[in-house]
Write a protein that holds these residues in place. Structure first.
Motif, short mmCIF file in Angstrom:
data_model
loop_
_atom_site.label_atom_id
_atom_site.label_comp_id
_atom_site.label_asym_id
_atom_site.label_seq_id
_atom_site.Cartn_x
_atom_site.Cartn_y
_atom_site.Cartn_z
N ILE A 1 -4.99 8.52 0.93
CA ILE A 1 -4.70 8.18 2.33
C ILE A 1 -4.16 6.76 2.37
O ILE A 1 -4.85 5.81 1.99
CB ILE A 1 -5.95 8.30 3.21
CG1 ILE A 1 -6.55 9.71 3.10
CG2 ILE A 1 -5.61 7.97 4.67
CD1 ILE A 1 -7.86 9.88 3.82
N ASP A 2 -2.91 6.63 2.82
CA ASP A 2 -2.32 5.30 3.01
C ASP A 2 -2.65 4.89 4.44
O ASP A 2 -2.64 5.72 5.35
CB ASP A 2 -0.81 5.39 2.79
CG ASP A 2 -0.11 4.06 3.08
OD1 ASP A 2 -0.76 3.02 2.96
OD2 ASP A 2 1.09 4.10 3.43
N THR A 3 -2.98 3.63 4.64
CA THR A 3 -3.45 3.21 5.96
C THR A 3 -2.62 2.05 6.51
O THR A 3 -1.83 1.43 5.79
CB THR A 3 -4.92 2.73 5.88
OG1 THR A 3 -4.98 1.60 5.00
CG2 THR A 3 -5.82 3.82 5.34
N THR B 1 4.27 -2.01 9.02
CA THR B 1 5.15 -0.84 8.97
C THR B 1 4.37 0.45 9.18
O THR B 1 4.73 1.30 9.98
CB THR B 1 5.90 -0.79 7.62
OG1 THR B 1 6.67 -1.97 7.50
CG2 THR B 1 6.81 0.42 7.54
N THR B 2 3.29 0.60 8.43
CA THR B 2 2.51 1.84 8.54
C THR B 2 1.57 1.73 9.73
O THR B 2 0.82 0.76 9.84
CB THR B 2 1.69 2.09 7.25
OG1 THR B 2 2.59 2.02 6.15
CG2 THR B 2 1.00 3.44 7.28
N ARG B 3 1.63 2.73 10.62
CA ARG B 3 0.78 2.69 11.82
C ARG B 3 -0.30 3.77 11.76
O ARG B 3 -1.41 3.56 12.20
CB ARG B 3 1.64 2.92 13.08
CG ARG B 3 2.75 1.90 13.27
CD ARG B 3 2.14 0.53 13.51
NE ARG B 3 3.14 -0.48 13.83
CZ ARG B 3 3.50 -0.81 15.06
NH1 ARG B 3 3.00 -0.18 16.10
NH2 ARG B 3 4.39 -1.76 15.27
N ALA C 1 5.88 7.69 2.30
CA ALA C 1 5.57 6.69 3.34
C ALA C 1 6.73 5.73 3.48
O ALA C 1 7.41 5.41 2.50
CB ALA C 1 4.31 5.93 2.94
N ILE C 2 6.96 5.27 4.69
CA ILE C 2 8.05 4.31 4.91
C ILE C 2 7.62 2.95 4.36
O ILE C 2 6.51 2.49 4.61
CB ILE C 2 8.36 4.18 6.42
CG1 ILE C 2 8.82 5.54 6.98
CG2 ILE C 2 9.41 3.11 6.67
CD1 ILE C 2 8.98 5.55 8.49
N VAL C 3 8.55 2.35 3.58
CA VAL C 3 8.29 1.02 3.01
C VAL C 3 9.34 0.06 3.56
O VAL C 3 10.53 0.34 3.49
CB VAL C 3 8.41 1.07 1.47
CG1 VAL C 3 8.45 -0.33 0.88
CG2 VAL C 3 7.26 1.86 0.87
N LYS D 1 0.84 -1.21 0.00
CA LYS D 1 0.00 0.00 0.00
C LYS D 1 0.86 1.25 0.00
O LYS D 1 0.63 2.18 -0.78
CB LYS D 1 -0.92 0.01 1.24
CG LYS D 1 -1.87 -1.17 1.31
CD LYS D 1 -2.69 -1.15 2.57
CE LYS D 1 -1.89 -1.35 3.85
NZ LYS D 1 -1.17 -2.63 3.93
N SER D 2 1.84 1.27 0.89
CA SER D 2 2.69 2.46 0.98
C SER D 2 3.53 2.61 -0.29
O SER D 2 3.77 3.73 -0.76
CB SER D 2 3.61 2.37 2.20
OG SER D 2 2.82 2.25 3.36
N SER D 3 3.95 1.48 -0.85
CA SER D 3 4.71 1.54 -2.11
C SER D 3 3.84 2.16 -3.20
O SER D 3 4.32 2.95 -4.01
CB SER D 3 5.13 0.14 -2.57
OG SER D 3 5.84 -0.50 -1.55
MG LIG Z 1 2.49 0.69 4.69
#
Ligand SMILES: [Mg+2]
Ligand SMILES: Nc1nc2c(ncn2[C@@H]2O[C@H](COP(=O)(O)OP(=O)(O)OP(=O)(O)O)[C@@H](O)[C@H]2O)c(=O)[nH]1
Length: 449
Positions: free
Chosen positions: A271-273, A252-254, A244-246, A231-233
């Motif tokens: 919005i990345d979740t 990873t994503t909080r 976003a951190i990948v 998702k973040s990628s």
């Molecule tokens: Mg993520």
């Protein structure tokens, strides 16, 4: 109406080559003249610029150009002066300080536009479009704002109001002069088709307004999926930035990560979740709760699946939760395989990491939300939520009138609903609007506007 003389800086903060200060009101020329050395401003023709200096007593503050606009052909319809001075907040603030010391008052946010409205120079929709112009980030937003500024929304609403008024006027004639034989009696049978025609028009405008609203406010797009699917990628690839951190670590994503993307003239509010899974980690749990809340408010859901592994229970659960929402199913990591094949579902296969298939995804979003034909036509598109809300109210009042007419309720009762419809329309343009609404509306403007 005579108002006091107001002043504000019209240019933004920060360092710049020049700044502009605007003064509006009946005392404008006299107040500026007190600190300006150059031409006698009130003797100059309107719309002319004059070179000179701003002084505080004997001390020179700045070298300036002063432009004179004479009432009534000005933005506010009042006498207006614009001082173009050198950049930097200090100089502009000094000049404003001396103008205030000489009788001007610091303008409130949006007060120049409010005066233009109060003095009858523009209607509410035109005033609102000025703010939309300032906030435009895409060519389509600009197009819609310009159409509104030109008075297209005003004309549209005026036409609808006139149609409602026609019906009301006919009913009135019947009530007031029932003995006149040459006046067609306005029975419910005659009113019904007229109301229906109006309702059809309003429903069409409301349908088309969804494109307008999307263009003005963007598409709230939430990226969801189980942990580690990419998702973040995907967010990073879409915005071409490592926001976003990948990592290869699940979870990873909080927190929610927001970013904006201009997709050929449509703003995606991405919005990345946090990946959804059952977890004991308290921080992750809060993240997942936020994901669920974001889902409820989304216009569009990008549900990410991982093509390198088989579908899981969690994937199925997410497919189920989102099935009644506007969604695009994405098969990520297509470079590693294509293990997922959903019956009756269209999957867009991509690789977020290797930037494959992103164009197809963009096309899909546009296909779902944007009516290209509508944008190319010169049809007036409503985009402002306030206008759309008022039009919905109009529709409800007309539906009520229609129902009463169909139930053969006396025509003067039907008229009450028609008047309601007429007044909701009037609130769009500001014909009959409360002072509170006007103050709230203009307070959203920038200073100096
Ligand atoms: Mg993520
Ligand atoms: N091979 C391949 N790897 C990918 C692709 N997209 C993402 N990855 C990798 O998958 C791992 C997880 O990526 P993220 O973007 O952090 O996944 P996420 O869904 O945001 O994960 P959480 O935040 O933990 O829920 C990383 O190691 C990425 O490099 C892809 O298209 N192909």
């Amino acid at each position: 109406m005579i108002y006091d003389t107001i002043v504000a800086k019209t240019t933004g903060n920060g360092t710049s080559a020049i700044n502009m200060i605007r003064i509006s009101g009946s005392e404008s020329f006299d107040i500026v003249q007190k600190i300006f050395k150059g031409s006698i401003l009130k003797n100059q023709p309107s719309h002319t610029a004059h070179y000179g200096f701003i002084y505080n007593g004997n001390e020179q503050i700045d070298e300036v150009i002063v432009t004179v606009f004479k009432s009534p052909k000005t933005f506010t319809t009042e006498d207006t002066v614009e001082i173009t001075c050198h950049g930097g907040n200090f100089i502009a603030n000094e000049i404003i300080k001396h103008l205030i010391a000489n009788g001007a008052r610091l303008a409130e946010k949006g007060e120049f536009s409010k005066r233009a409205y109060l003095n009858g120079r523009i209607d509410l929709t035109e005033a609102e479009s000025i703010m939309d112009l300032v906030n435009s980030k895409t060519i389509n937003q600009l197009k819609i704002a310009n159409s509104q500024l030109k008075g297209d929304v005003l004309n549209l609403v005026d036409n609808l109001q006139n149609s409602v008024l026609d019906i009301i006027a006919n009913i009135e004639v019947n009530i007031d002069y029932p003995e006149y034989d040459d006046v067609t009696e306005m029975t419910n049978e005659i009113v019904i088709p007229n109301i229906k025609i109006l309702l059809e028009k309003i429903e069409k405008i409301l349908r088309e307004s969804s494109t307008g609203q999307i263009i003005r406010d963007g598409i709230k797009t939430v990226i969801i999926g189980k942990p580690n699917v990419g998702k973040s990628s995907l967010l990073n690839t879409l915005i071409k930035e490592d926001k976003a951190i990948v990592t290869e670590i699940s979870g990873t994503t909080r927190d929610l990560i927001e970013a904006e993307l201009n997709l050929d003239g449509v703003i995606l509010k991405l919005i990345d979740t946090a990946g959804i899974r059952i977890t004991d980690d308290i921080v992750e749990k809060i993240g997942i709760d936020k994901t669920k809340k974001a889902l409820e408010e989304a216009d569009l859901i990008l549900l990410v699946l991982d093509q390198s592994t088989n579908i899981t229970d969690m994937d199925n659960e997410l497919l189920e939760i989102t099935k009644n929402k506007q969604r695009i199913i994405i098969g990520n990591k297509i470079d590693l395989g294509s293990k997922i094949n959903l019956v009756n579902e269209h999957i867009i296969n991509i690789s977020a990491k290797n930037n494959i298939g992103i164009d197809k995804l963009s096309e899909e979003v546009k296909k779902l939300f944007i009516d290209e034909k509508l944008l190319e036509s010169d049809y007036t598109i409503l985009s402002n939520t306030r206008h759309i809300g008022k039009l919905e109210e109009t529709k409800i009042a007309l539906l009520q009138a229609l129902q009463s007419a169909e139930e053969q309720i006396p025509i003067d009762m039907v008229e009450i609903d028609l008047r309601e419809a007429w007044s909701s329309l009037g609130e769009i343009t500001g014909d009959n609007t409360s002072d509170d609404l006007i103050s709230t509306l203009f307070s959203k403007f920038c200073l100096g506007k």
